[in-house]
Design a protein around this motif. Sequence first.
Motif, PDB file in Angstrom:
ATOM      1  N   GLU A   1      41.268  35.966  32.932  1.00 35.73           N
ATOM      2  CA  GLU A   1      40.535  37.230  33.068  1.00 35.73           C
ATOM      3  C   GLU A   1      39.237  36.969  33.809  1.00 35.73           C
ATOM      4  O   GLU A   1      38.440  36.114  33.404  1.00 35.73           O
ATOM      5  CB  GLU A   1      40.235  37.820  31.691  1.00 35.73           C
ATOM      6  CG  GLU A   1      39.524  39.164  31.751  1.00 35.73           C
ATOM      7  CD  GLU A   1      39.188  39.712  30.368  1.00 35.73           C
ATOM      8  OE1 GLU A   1      38.479  40.734  30.307  1.00 35.73           O
ATOM      9  OE2 GLU A   1      39.611  39.095  29.371  1.00 35.73           O
ATOM     10  N   ILE A   2      39.024  37.683  34.905  1.00 40.44           N
ATOM     11  CA  ILE A   2      37.780  37.537  35.644  1.00 40.44           C
ATOM     12  C   ILE A   2      37.131  38.905  35.838  1.00 40.44           C
ATOM     13  O   ILE A   2      37.816  39.930  35.890  1.00 40.44           O
ATOM     14  CB  ILE A   2      37.981  36.847  37.013  1.00 40.44           C
ATOM     15  CG1 ILE A   2      38.840  37.706  37.934  1.00 40.44           C
ATOM     16  CG2 ILE A   2      38.577  35.468  36.846  1.00 40.44           C
ATOM     17  CD1 ILE A   2      38.939  37.139  39.344  1.00 40.44           C
ATOM     18  N   GLU A   3      35.820  38.891  35.924  1.00 35.32           N
ATOM     19  CA  GLU A   3      35.034  40.111  36.120  1.00 35.32           C
ATOM     20  C   GLU A   3      34.333  40.025  37.472  1.00 35.32           C
ATOM     21  O   GLU A   3      33.536  39.122  37.707  1.00 35.32           O
ATOM     22  CB  GLU A   3      33.987  40.250  35.012  1.00 35.32           C
ATOM     23  CG  GLU A   3      32.960  41.347  35.248  1.00 35.32           C
ATOM     24  CD  GLU A   3      31.647  41.093  34.488  1.00 35.32           C
ATOM     25  OE1 GLU A   3      30.639  41.729  34.858  1.00 35.32           O
ATOM     26  OE2 GLU A   3      31.643  40.245  33.574  1.00 35.32           O
ATOM     27  N   GLU A   4      34.631  40.934  38.367  1.00 36.10           N
ATOM     28  CA  GLU A   4      33.958  40.979  39.657  1.00 36.10           C
ATOM     29  C   GLU A   4      32.489  41.365  39.453  1.00 36.10           C
ATOM     30  O   GLU A   4      32.177  42.233  38.629  1.00 36.10           O
ATOM     31  CB  GLU A   4      34.635  41.992  40.587  1.00 36.10           C
ATOM     32  CG  GLU A   4      36.094  41.687  40.903  1.00 36.10           C
ATOM     33  CD  GLU A   4      36.254  40.491  41.838  1.00 36.10           C
ATOM     34  OE1 GLU A   4      35.256  40.059  42.445  1.00 36.10           O
ATOM     35  OE2 GLU A   4      37.386  39.986  41.947  1.00 36.10           O
ATOM     36  N   VAL A   5      31.607  40.703  40.176  1.00 41.60           N
ATOM     37  CA  VAL A   5      30.169  40.997  40.066  1.00 41.60           C
ATOM     38  C   VAL A   5      29.698  41.551  41.408  1.00 41.60           C
ATOM     39  O   VAL A   5      29.548  40.812  42.378  1.00 41.60           O
ATOM     40  CB  VAL A   5      29.363  39.734  39.706  1.00 41.60           C
ATOM     41  CG1 VAL A   5      27.881  40.081  39.567  1.00 41.60           C
ATOM     42  CG2 VAL A   5      29.895  39.108  38.423  1.00 41.60           C
TER      43      VAL A   5
ATOM     44  N   ASP B   1      29.994  37.205  47.558  1.00 42.23           N
ATOM     45  CA  ASP B   1      31.107  37.473  46.647  1.00 42.23           C
ATOM     46  C   ASP B   1      30.776  36.779  45.341  1.00 42.23           C
ATOM     47  O   ASP B   1      30.169  35.703  45.340  1.00 42.23           O
ATOM     48  CB  ASP B   1      32.423  36.928  47.223  1.00 42.23           C
ATOM     49  CG  ASP B   1      33.650  37.537  46.553  1.00 42.23           C
ATOM     50  OD1 ASP B   1      33.470  38.329  45.606  1.00 42.23           O
ATOM     51  OD2 ASP B   1      34.784  37.218  46.976  1.00 42.23           O
ATOM     52  N   ALA B   2      31.155  37.388  44.220  1.00 39.81           N
ATOM     53  CA  ALA B   2      30.835  36.773  42.930  1.00 39.81           C
ATOM     54  C   ALA B   2      31.770  37.305  41.858  1.00 39.81           C
ATOM     55  O   ALA B   2      32.208  38.455  41.900  1.00 39.81           O
ATOM     56  CB  ALA B   2      29.376  37.044  42.545  1.00 39.81           C
ATOM     57  N   PHE B   3      32.054  36.438  40.903  1.00 37.20           N
ATOM     58  CA  PHE B   3      32.835  36.850  39.741  1.00 37.20           C
ATOM     59  C   PHE B   3      32.466  35.955  38.568  1.00 37.20           C
ATOM     60  O   PHE B   3      31.916  34.866  38.725  1.00 37.20           O
ATOM     61  CB  PHE B   3      34.342  36.784  40.015  1.00 37.20           C
ATOM     62  CG  PHE B   3      34.898  35.388  40.164  1.00 37.20           C
ATOM     63  CD1 PHE B   3      35.376  34.680  39.071  1.00 37.20           C
ATOM     64  CD2 PHE B   3      34.943  34.784  41.413  1.00 37.20           C
ATOM     65  CE1 PHE B   3      35.886  33.393  39.212  1.00 37.20           C
ATOM     66  CE2 PHE B   3      35.451  33.502  41.572  1.00 37.20           C
ATOM     67  CZ  PHE B   3      35.932  32.795  40.461  1.00 37.20           C
ATOM     68  N   VAL B   4      32.777  36.452  37.365  1.00 38.23           N
ATOM     69  CA  VAL B   4      32.560  35.698  36.135  1.00 38.23           C
ATOM     70  C   VAL B   4      33.912  35.437  35.496  1.00 38.23           C
ATOM     71  O   VAL B   4      34.753  36.340  35.409  1.00 38.23           O
ATOM     72  CB  VAL B   4      31.659  36.472  35.151  1.00 38.23           C
ATOM     73  CG1 VAL B   4      31.692  35.843  33.760  1.00 38.23           C
ATOM     74  CG2 VAL B   4      30.229  36.512  35.664  1.00 38.23           C
ATOM     75  N   GLN B   5      34.122  34.210  35.079  1.00 39.73           N
ATOM     76  CA  GLN B   5      35.311  33.891  34.299  1.00 39.73           C
ATOM     77  C   GLN B   5      35.029  34.309  32.863  1.00 39.73           C
ATOM     78  O   GLN B   5      34.177  33.734  32.180  1.00 39.73           O
ATOM     79  CB  GLN B   5      35.630  32.401  34.380  1.00 39.73           C
ATOM     80  CG  GLN B   5      36.969  32.040  33.742  1.00 39.73           C
ATOM     81  CD  GLN B   5      37.346  30.594  34.003  1.00 39.73           C
ATOM     82  OE1 GLN B   5      36.735  29.930  34.829  1.00 39.73           O
ATOM     83  NE2 GLN B   5      38.360  30.121  33.300  1.00 39.73           N
TER      84      GLN B   5
END
Length: 242
Positions: free
Chosen positions: A168-172, A178-182
Amino acid sequence: MKMVRSVVWVVVFVFLVAAVGCGGDTPTDTSENKAPAQQGESQEKPAEEVASSKNTPLPKDAKEVTVSGDVYHYTIDPCAIASAEEVETFLGKPFTTKFSFVYGIPPYTRCEYAVELPEEERAGRSPDTLAVSVVEPLTLAEAGFPGLDTAAEAFNRHKKALNNAGAEIEEVPDLGDDAFVQSSDGVLHLLAGDVYLRVSASIYTNETAPTLDELHRKLADNNAKVAKRFAAELLLPNLNGS
């Protein structure tokens, strides 16, 4: 020698991707990567005094570090992106730093900021930590790993591996290019120009939840907020020279 190393890393990468699919560690995680690391201060020398053993042209600001007898180079010291004064203000307490270079997939430099709590607050707890890992073009070029020539390629490959593993990742939005949180661990993955940053926090918070899974999620969410704020307020402005 370079061709042999490339073949070896291909085999290792295939193995690690398979491990991801089976619930193992992701191939480019910061703290879990088991590749050898050189802890402590880096050995810095002017580029003109350093001969690259990997036939990679060295920029003038290149620094070198020795890991298990092998010499590697980098240009961005993760402990120097933000000044000590800035980090202390951000964390609100004095801290110590620990630099390491990890020849992983991809190779990266890493800085861990650790805050020792007052004895009356410790109660067996580990220090609060904030870690910044940097993947940059020079370390990628020296590694000669197939398909990982740029920070964007390293970033996108890791993101793809997580998606393929069902993570599950959350786009930031509005953070770097580009960025995302695991979501499982709150680690921020951030692409900014030709630099790939991974920012992880482990900050104590007095949270409660009816189940252990919900508590873990709350802690991961809190750590992600700290990581995003650290990147937005200090790392990105300093990298961009503003």
